[in-house]
Design an enzyme around this catalytic site. Structure first.
Site, PDB file in Angstrom:
ATOM      1  N   SER A  56      49.941  28.355  41.069  1.00  0.00           N
ATOM      2  CA  SER A  56      50.837  29.035  41.818  1.00  0.00           C
ATOM      3  C   SER A  56      51.553  27.936  42.531  1.00  0.00           C
ATOM      4  O   SER A  56      52.827  28.311  42.744  1.00  0.00           O
ATOM      5  CB  SER A  56      50.229  30.007  42.733  1.00  0.00           C
ATOM      6  OG  SER A  56      49.615  30.879  42.068  1.00  0.00           O
ATOM      7  N   ARG A 113      40.080  25.386  35.439  1.00  0.00           N
ATOM      8  CA  ARG A 113      41.245  24.578  34.945  1.00  0.00           C
ATOM      9  C   ARG A 113      40.537  23.349  34.539  1.00  0.00           C
ATOM     10  O   ARG A 113      40.702  22.727  33.683  1.00  0.00           O
ATOM     11  CB  ARG A 113      42.106  24.493  35.685  1.00  0.00           C
ATOM     12  CG  ARG A 113      43.222  25.664  35.691  1.00  0.00           C
ATOM     13  CD  ARG A 113      43.988  25.900  36.872  1.00  0.00           C
ATOM     14  NE  ARG A 113      43.330  25.942  38.066  1.00  0.00           N
ATOM     15  CZ  ARG A 113      44.069  26.357  39.323  1.00  0.00           C
ATOM     16  NH1 ARG A 113      45.419  26.476  39.230  1.00  0.00           N
ATOM     17  NH2 ARG A 113      43.311  26.518  40.337  1.00  0.00           N
ATOM     18  N   LYS A 126      46.467  32.229  55.702  1.00  0.00           N
ATOM     19  CA  LYS A 126      47.519  32.012  55.042  1.00  0.00           C
ATOM     20  C   LYS A 126      48.851  32.358  55.234  1.00  0.00           C
ATOM     21  O   LYS A 126      48.896  33.668  55.324  1.00  0.00           O
ATOM     22  CB  LYS A 126      47.130  31.968  53.461  1.00  0.00           C
ATOM     23  CG  LYS A 126      46.263  30.733  52.964  1.00  0.00           C
ATOM     24  CD  LYS A 126      46.045  30.765  51.481  1.00  0.00           C
ATOM     25  CE  LYS A 126      45.015  29.869  50.959  1.00  0.00           C
ATOM     26  NZ  LYS A 126      44.698  30.160  49.445  1.00  0.00           N
ATOM     27  N   HIS A 147      46.917  32.977  35.315  1.00  0.00           N
ATOM     28  CA  HIS A 147      46.166  34.315  35.808  1.00  0.00           C
ATOM     29  C   HIS A 147      46.177  35.352  34.330  1.00  0.00           C
ATOM     30  O   HIS A 147      45.408  36.112  34.285  1.00  0.00           O
ATOM     31  CB  HIS A 147      46.914  34.788  36.867  1.00  0.00           C
ATOM     32  CG  HIS A 147      46.969  33.870  38.015  1.00  0.00           C
ATOM     33  ND1 HIS A 147      48.068  33.482  38.806  1.00  0.00           N
ATOM     34  CD2 HIS A 147      45.957  33.357  38.781  1.00  0.00           C
ATOM     35  CE1 HIS A 147      47.515  32.965  39.988  1.00  0.00           C
ATOM     36  NE2 HIS A 147      46.228  32.645  39.880  1.00  0.00           N
TER      37      HIS A 147
HETATM   38  P1  ADP Z   1      42.543  31.195  45.292  1.00  0.00           P
HETATM   39  O1  ADP Z   1      43.393  31.184  46.277  1.00  0.00           O
HETATM   40  O2  ADP Z   1      41.418  32.626  45.554  1.00  0.00           O
HETATM   41  O3  ADP Z   1      42.148  30.024  44.319  1.00  0.00           O
HETATM   42  P2  ADP Z   1      44.527  31.740  42.873  1.00  0.00           P
HETATM   43  O4  ADP Z   1      45.386  32.635  42.867  1.00  0.00           O
HETATM   44  O5  ADP Z   1      45.046  30.275  43.173  1.00  0.00           O
HETATM   45  O6  ADP Z   1      43.408  32.345  44.145  1.00  0.00           O
HETATM   46  O7  ADP Z   1      43.349  31.685  41.727  1.00  0.00           O
HETATM   47  C1  ADP Z   1      42.621  32.645  41.364  1.00  0.00           C
HETATM   48  C2  ADP Z   1      41.613  32.175  40.340  1.00  0.00           C
HETATM   49  O8  ADP Z   1      42.341  32.158  38.931  1.00  0.00           O
HETATM   50  C3  ADP Z   1      40.954  31.158  40.505  1.00  0.00           C
HETATM   51  O9  ADP Z   1      39.424  31.251  40.085  1.00  0.00           O
HETATM   52  C4  ADP Z   1      41.604  30.071  39.834  1.00  0.00           C
HETATM   53  O10 ADP Z   1      40.577  28.842  39.650  1.00  0.00           O
HETATM   54  C5  ADP Z   1      41.869  30.966  38.570  1.00  0.00           C
HETATM   55  N1  ADP Z   1      43.054  30.304  38.065  1.00  0.00           N
HETATM   56  C6  ADP Z   1      44.520  29.991  38.754  1.00  0.00           C
HETATM   57  N2  ADP Z   1      45.161  29.458  37.718  1.00  0.00           N
HETATM   58  C7  ADP Z   1      44.717  29.108  36.819  1.00  0.00           C
HETATM   59  C8  ADP Z   1      45.089  28.867  35.297  1.00  0.00           C
HETATM   60  N3  ADP Z   1      46.293  28.494  34.942  1.00  0.00           N
HETATM   61  N4  ADP Z   1      43.976  28.978  34.195  1.00  0.00           N
HETATM   62  C9  ADP Z   1      42.919  29.750  34.455  1.00  0.00           C
HETATM   63  N5  ADP Z   1      42.587  30.140  35.674  1.00  0.00           N
HETATM   64  C10 ADP Z   1      43.363  29.886  36.790  1.00  0.00           C
END
Ligand code: ADP
Length: 163
Positions: free
Chosen positions: A127, A89, A40, A16
């Site tokens: 995460s 990803r 959630k 992120h």
């Molecule tokens: P959500 O529940 O909205 O998917 P996340 O916190 O899991 O929330 O992810 C938010 C955004 O960040 C999403 O677009 C996800 O694809 C992107 N993201 C998560 N991890 C990575 C990473 N390692 N590299 C690039 N983008 C990421």
């Protein structure tokens, strides 16, 4: 142009953070917004996630942090963002992300979704992976900012039953 980067960030990972850093070089401002999702049960409270994001992005002067619920496009409008930023990803992200992007476009044709590809070294990071590794005692310091690693150890120590 202002960009909104919405997500759960439960917790913030280096994947992120890398996206936020790169976006802060591309856009006038980036609003990182934590989605308050009643369906959630997060590991970290909204306050904790805000603090994690604030402390990891404090040096980036054009990054703002917020909380929202409801429609992402509505929140984008309210914070003056013309772009919704999401990360990709792997192919597995694509189908879901594309569906959301189309949905948002149908609701708000003036707002564009922009995708940034993950940095190669963070392509495996999510995460949930971080929480899983930490739960089983693995080292997560190469996966998350320092503050988050500390929060994870506190969280897991607290949930360990007293002897
Ligand atoms: P959500 O529940 O909205 O998917 P996340 O916190 O899991 O929330 O992810 C938010 C955004 O960040 C999403 O677009 C996800 O694809 C992107 N993201 C998560 N991890 C990575 C990473 N390692 N590299 C690039 N983008 C990421």
């Amino acid at each position: 142009m202002r960009a909104l980067y919405p997500g759960s960030f439960d917790p913030l990972t280096l994947g992120h953070l890398d996206l936020i850093e790169r976006a802060s070089g591309l856009f006038e401002a980036v609003v990182v917004a934590v989605l308050q999702n009643p369906s959630k049960t997060p590991a970290f409270s909204l306050e904790q996630r805000l603090t994690q994001i604030r402390s990891a992005t404090g040096r980036l002067t054009n990054v703002e942090v917020g909380i929202f619920d409801g429609l992402t496009v509505q929140y984008a409008r309210s914070c003056g963002a013309q772009v919704i930023l999401r990360g990709l990803r792997a192919l597995s992200d694509f189908e879901f992300e594309l569906q959301i992007a189309h949905t948002n476009k149908s609701l708000a044709p003036d707002i564009e979704t922009v995708f940034l590809a993950t940095a190669t070294q963070h392509s495996f990071l999510s995460s949930s992976v971080v929480k899983e590794v930490a739960r089983f005692g693995g080292d997560v310091r190469h996966m998350v900012p320092t503050g988050v690693a500390d929060d994870l150890s506190r969280l897991l120590n607290r949930s360990t039953p007293e002897p």
